[in-house]
Write a protein that holds these residues in place. Sequence first.
Motif, short mmCIF file in Angstrom:
data_model
loop_
_atom_site.label_atom_id
_atom_site.label_comp_id
_atom_site.label_asym_id
_atom_site.label_seq_id
_atom_site.Cartn_x
_atom_site.Cartn_y
_atom_site.Cartn_z
N SER A 166 5.18 -10.98 4.06
CA SER A 166 5.59 -9.73 4.65
C SER A 166 6.30 -9.05 3.41
O SER A 166 6.27 -7.71 3.45
CB SER A 166 6.78 -10.26 5.32
N ALA A 167 6.61 -9.68 2.29
CA ALA A 167 6.93 -8.67 1.30
C ALA A 167 5.96 -8.08 0.55
O ALA A 167 6.02 -6.94 0.24
CB ALA A 167 7.48 -9.58 0.09
N TYR A 168 4.75 -8.59 0.50
CA TYR A 168 3.46 -7.84 0.08
C TYR A 168 3.06 -6.86 1.04
O TYR A 168 2.91 -5.73 0.44
CB TYR A 168 2.34 -9.31 0.07
N GLN A 169 3.23 -7.08 2.45
CA GLN A 169 3.03 -5.88 3.32
C GLN A 169 3.92 -4.84 3.30
O GLN A 169 3.40 -3.65 3.30
CB GLN A 169 2.72 -6.64 4.67
N ASP A 170 5.19 -5.12 3.14
CA ASP A 170 6.26 -4.13 2.67
C ASP A 170 5.88 -3.34 1.52
O ASP A 170 5.95 -1.96 1.71
CB ASP A 170 7.50 -4.58 2.44
N VAL A 171 5.49 -3.87 0.46
CA VAL A 171 5.00 -3.17 -0.87
C VAL A 171 3.79 -2.31 -0.55
O VAL A 171 3.64 -1.22 -0.72
CB VAL A 171 4.78 -4.13 -1.73
N GLU A 172 2.89 -3.06 0.34
CA GLU A 172 1.60 -2.02 0.52
C GLU A 172 1.64 -0.82 1.33
O GLU A 172 1.25 0.13 1.24
CB GLU A 172 0.80 -3.29 1.56
N LYS A 173 2.75 -1.15 2.21
CA LYS A 173 3.17 0.21 3.29
C LYS A 173 4.03 1.21 2.69
O LYS A 173 4.33 2.15 3.21
CB LYS A 173 3.75 -0.40 4.42
N MET A 174 4.45 1.04 1.43
CA MET A 174 5.13 1.83 0.60
C MET A 174 4.64 3.33 0.55
O MET A 174 3.29 3.54 0.44
CB MET A 174 5.54 1.43 -0.78
N GLN A 175 5.51 4.38 0.79
CA GLN A 175 4.77 5.62 1.02
C GLN A 175 5.25 6.52 -0.37
O GLN A 175 6.28 6.15 -0.95
CB GLN A 175 5.67 6.60 2.19
N PHE A 176 4.23 7.21 -1.06
CA PHE A 176 4.43 7.95 -2.36
C PHE A 176 4.62 9.25 -1.88
O PHE A 176 3.78 9.75 -1.20
CB PHE A 176 3.09 7.64 -3.07
#
Lengths: 148, 101
Positions: free
Chosen positions: B91-101
């Motif tokens: 879930s931490a990895y997915q949170d990072v993945e979904k990060m908006q730039f």
Amino acid sequence: MNLFDSLTISGSALTAERQRSEIIAANLANAETTHTEAGGPFKRREVVFESAGTSSFRLAMASSTGFSGRTPGTVSVSNVVDDPSPSVMRYEPGHPDANKDGYVSYPAINPAMEMVDLMGSVRSYQLNASAVTAAKQMIQQTIDILKS
Amino acid sequence: MITPPAGLGSIGSISGLPTMKPLGAQDTGEGFSGVLKNALQQVNQLSGGATQQIGTLLQGGNADMSSVMIAVEKADVAFQLMMQVRNKIVSAYQDVEKMQF
């Protein structure tokens, strides 16, 4: 102390109580046994429980090596001893194990006493099984912290 | 003058304590993946031991029922903990993945 120590300790108690109830069952089964391989009547037996030491040396060993043969606090059967009380003589002249005066020596076992011991053992087993359940619940709740 | 008790000076040199490394420092392979691998191996070991003991019990071998149950329980709990840690990491990895730039 690690996560599983309370499980290990309660588990060792379960094993010890089972061994105790085995010995009591043997006493009950052989309450009228007049003939054994060693000769003479069956001897009533008792277990001796021993706790794994919590000496500072053992604790130091466990903490420095990360491995101890036995968790401090576990219980085990250290010895099974014969009850020294003399056998009971009964007059049965026709019995093959009778001595020249016609008396047969029977083991000094009181089935009622053995039953009480057995009840104690069963209750103790129950108690330790409850402790296992409690430890399990505690671990489970700790894991549940991680769930979102 | 008070003399310090013998051995007091050696307190600072306890070995084997985990030392915190600064982020980004090149360590020798024993990183997070190493820790995870180690944990996984231990879980596997517990589960293997439990499987072996169940086999002995079912084949009528000289296995103590209560110790088999304890072994199974340990393996189960260890697996659950491992699974939860894994879920957390994913879930931490997915949170990072979904990060908006």
